[in-house]
Design a protein around this motif. Structure first.
Motif, PDB file in Angstrom:
ATOM      1  N   ASP A 162      -2.567 -65.008 -98.209  1.00  0.00           N
ATOM      2  CA  ASP A 162      -3.168 -64.162 -97.034  1.00  0.00           C
ATOM      3  C   ASP A 162      -4.217 -63.445 -97.219  1.00  0.00           C
ATOM      4  OD1 ASP A 162      -1.659 -62.645 -98.677  1.00  0.00           O
ATOM      5  OD2 ASP A 162      -0.550 -61.380 -96.951  1.00  0.00           O
ATOM      6  N   GLU A 163      -4.684 -63.244 -98.478  1.00  0.00           N
ATOM      7  CA  GLU A 163      -6.022 -62.569 -99.106  1.00  0.00           C
ATOM      8  C   GLU A 163      -7.100 -63.382 -99.094  1.00  0.00           C
ATOM      9  OE1 GLU A 163      -4.681 -61.316-103.078  1.00  0.00           O
ATOM     10  OE2 GLU A 163      -3.670 -59.283-102.000  1.00  0.00           O
ATOM     11  N   LEU A 164      -6.947 -64.817 -98.931  1.00  0.00           N
ATOM     12  CA  LEU A 164      -8.097 -65.828 -98.937  1.00  0.00           C
ATOM     13  C   LEU A 164      -8.749 -65.798 -97.546  1.00  0.00           C
ATOM     14  CD1 LEU A 164      -6.099 -68.550-100.994  1.00  0.00           C
ATOM     15  CD2 LEU A 164      -7.978 -67.036-101.858  1.00  0.00           C
ATOM     16  N   PRO A 165     -10.002 -66.041 -97.539  1.00  0.00           N
ATOM     17  CA  PRO A 165     -10.791 -65.958 -96.516  1.00  0.00           C
ATOM     18  C   PRO A 165     -10.462 -67.446 -95.777  1.00  0.00           C
ATOM     19  CG  PRO A 165     -12.267 -66.576 -98.076  1.00  0.00           C
ATOM     20  CD  PRO A 165     -10.887 -66.302 -98.688  1.00  0.00           C
ATOM     21  N   ILE A 166     -10.519 -67.499 -94.423  1.00  0.00           N
ATOM     22  CA  ILE A 166     -10.336 -68.441 -93.408  1.00  0.00           C
ATOM     23  C   ILE A 166     -11.208 -69.581 -93.466  1.00  0.00           C
ATOM     24  CG2 ILE A 166      -9.724 -69.392 -91.284  1.00  0.00           C
ATOM     25  CD1 ILE A 166      -8.066 -66.870 -90.845  1.00  0.00           C
TER      26      ILE A 166
END
Length: 186
Positions: A162-166
């Motif tokens: 959930d910390e990674l960019p989409i």
């Protein structure tokens, strides 16, 4: 609950499709669970309740006849003359393994995306004791340690999902053979 069910069904259906048709293997969905049969062994997948914080010792086989059946069969003595030296157990050893039911117990954490899985031989423990003859951590890092839950943030070496960019997704229209020469209409 819906996340766990989706993961479970995806794993079950993808596994059945992946292993079906491989030489020497049979894969099927039995009692809503993936069952893989190969070389006399029966592998089934089960989820641990409580996520990555749950203990592998907390699993219970009594949930269904199918679930309990493998543990009971692994725990039986004298099956097919395999345990009786006077009845030539070595003659059957290559055909039917003594403890032929193998289980994968897995759990995941929806907040962190972390997953753990254990591989083991189930044991009938309705009268007490461990639900396993042998069990080993297959992959992942359990949140629970011998002294209690671990400090996961300090151990983490990779960012949480959930910390990674989409990522951006580029889409292109693919034409099939029938419409390759035809003009496109809007």
């Amino acid at each position: 609950m819906s996340f766990g069910t989706t993961v479970w069904r995806n794993l079950t259906n993808l596994g059945a499709a992946e292993f079906a048709g491989r030489p020497g293997m049979d894969a099927r969905v039995e009692d809503n669970s993936l069952e893989i049969l190969a070389a006399g062994y029966i592998l089934r997948l089960y989820s641990l309740q409580g996520g990555t914080d749950s203990s592998v010792e907390s699993i219970r086989w009594e949930g269904s006849e199918t679930r309990l059946g493998g543990a009971v069969e692994n725990s039986a003595d004298g099956q097919l003359a395999l345990d009786d030296d006077e009845q030539f157990p070595h003659a059957f050893a290559g055909l039917i393994p003594r403890k032929r039911h193998i289980r994968v117990a897995h759990a995941g954490d929806i907040d962190t995306g972390e997953v753990i899985a254990y591989l083991g031989l189930p044991r009938d423990n309705r009268n007490g004791g461990s639900p396993w003859f042998e069990v080993a951590l297959w992959f992942g890092t359990p949140a629970r340690t011998a002294t209690g839950p671990a400090d996961r943030a300090s151990e983490r070496t990779q960012p949480r999902h959930d910390e990674l960019p989409i990522p951006g997704v580029e889409l292109q229209l693919r034409r099939d053979a029938q419409t390759a020469g035809a003009p496109m209409s809007a």
